[in-house]
Design an enzyme around this catalytic site. Sequence first.
Site, PDB file in Angstrom:
ATOM      1  N   VAL C  77       0.870  -1.167   0.000  1.00  0.00           N
ATOM      2  CA  VAL C  77       0.000   0.000   0.000  1.00  0.00           C
ATOM      3  C   VAL C  77       0.915   1.229   0.000  1.00  0.00           C
ATOM      4  CG1 VAL C  77      -1.615   1.295   1.456  1.00  0.00           C
ATOM      5  CG2 VAL C  77      -1.846  -1.195   1.239  1.00  0.00           C
ATOM      6  N   CYS C  78       0.680   2.149  -0.912  1.00  0.00           N
ATOM      7  CA  CYS C  78       1.541   3.337  -1.005  1.00  0.00           C
ATOM      8  C   CYS C  78       1.405   4.209   0.238  1.00  0.00           C
ATOM      9  CB  CYS C  78       1.178   4.161  -2.229  1.00  0.00           C
ATOM     10  SG  CYS C  78       1.953   5.794  -2.209  1.00  0.00           S
TER      11      CYS C  78
END
Lengths: 136, 101, 130
Positions: C77-78
């Site tokens: 997940v960024c």
Amino acid sequence: MSEQIKKFLYLNRRAPYGTIYAWESLEVVLIGAAFDQKVSLAFVDDGVFEIVKGQDTSESGFKNFSPTYAALGDYDVNQLFVEKESLEERGLSIDDLMHLTWEDEDEDWAEKDSIRVVSRSELSEIMADQDVVFSF
Amino acid sequence: MSELHTVNKSPFEKNSFDSCMGHVLDGSAVLLYEDGVYAAIKGTAMEGKVTSAQGVKFYVLGPDIKARGIDAARLTDGIEIVDYAGFVDLATEHDKVVAWV
Amino acid sequence: MKLSIQINEGPYQHQASDSAYMFTKAALEKGHEIFRVFFYHDGVGNGTRLTTPPQDDRNIVNRWADLADEYKLDMVVCVAAAQRRGIVDEGEAERNKKDATNIQPQFRISGLGQLIEAAVQSERLVVFGD
């Protein structure tokens, strides 16, 4: 594998502000610039609105991220292809766009234009020549 | 290089399909999935755009037409139905995937 | 073949995460390697363990988590996108002084460089978005 150089194209087809895609994709470009790949950006469809000059968000409550495009040259991101037909369909010409430049180290830091207006068919060939196309 | 172009938006809502068609080269493929499958139906304004594209192979994702009540018989001639495994094959058989999101 | 997946949309609102899941599962079942699944933009919303859909609907988060367990998937997940949208792990909670975390354990929060690396290392990048 880490030595290999790939051709990356960031495909920008979204207008700024209405959604966050343009801004967050620009963040990818900035981070990606550290990776020594051969990078170019394409501005197609509403993506051409991202680099229109005179953006002023002072009365809208969000950050004006358009100055970041002017910094791309410093990150060695200097291949910005803008599609001619997309501009014309939207009543724009290159004069409506920000003047984005980079300095060519090999030619005594001569200032050069980063933006190249290309036709739809030229851009199709440019896209075909890439290893990876990022879409946001 | 040959490319797989993917379109997942209805051509009646967004320009993704038209934009894709403007950039697709001879020898490439177009996969229509999610709401992109509405571009695959015979008798729509999109039919001519599909049939007139020279040297472009069209595919549609079977589970997505089924979910939307589109019978295979209603697809524009020449469009091939693939399942997710077929989608994977298309992605690996072409040199890259271009998503017209 | 080595593939990576980029997901730009959250669960439920768009089909993107469903399509990406079905594609990823099919690729793994065919014996391909998934180098990384990268969640960007609202796609970071696929990584919260607090998702509670009605019982007769699919649980998109759990489905990804189960697939990750089965195939040892690297699901990233960024961090910048996650911070904006309130997706938090322990490290982020500490750094940003938040009183809770919500990351599903099979996901990890990391930088955008992970997306670039995935594109460099993989033979194909397949993007699912809106």
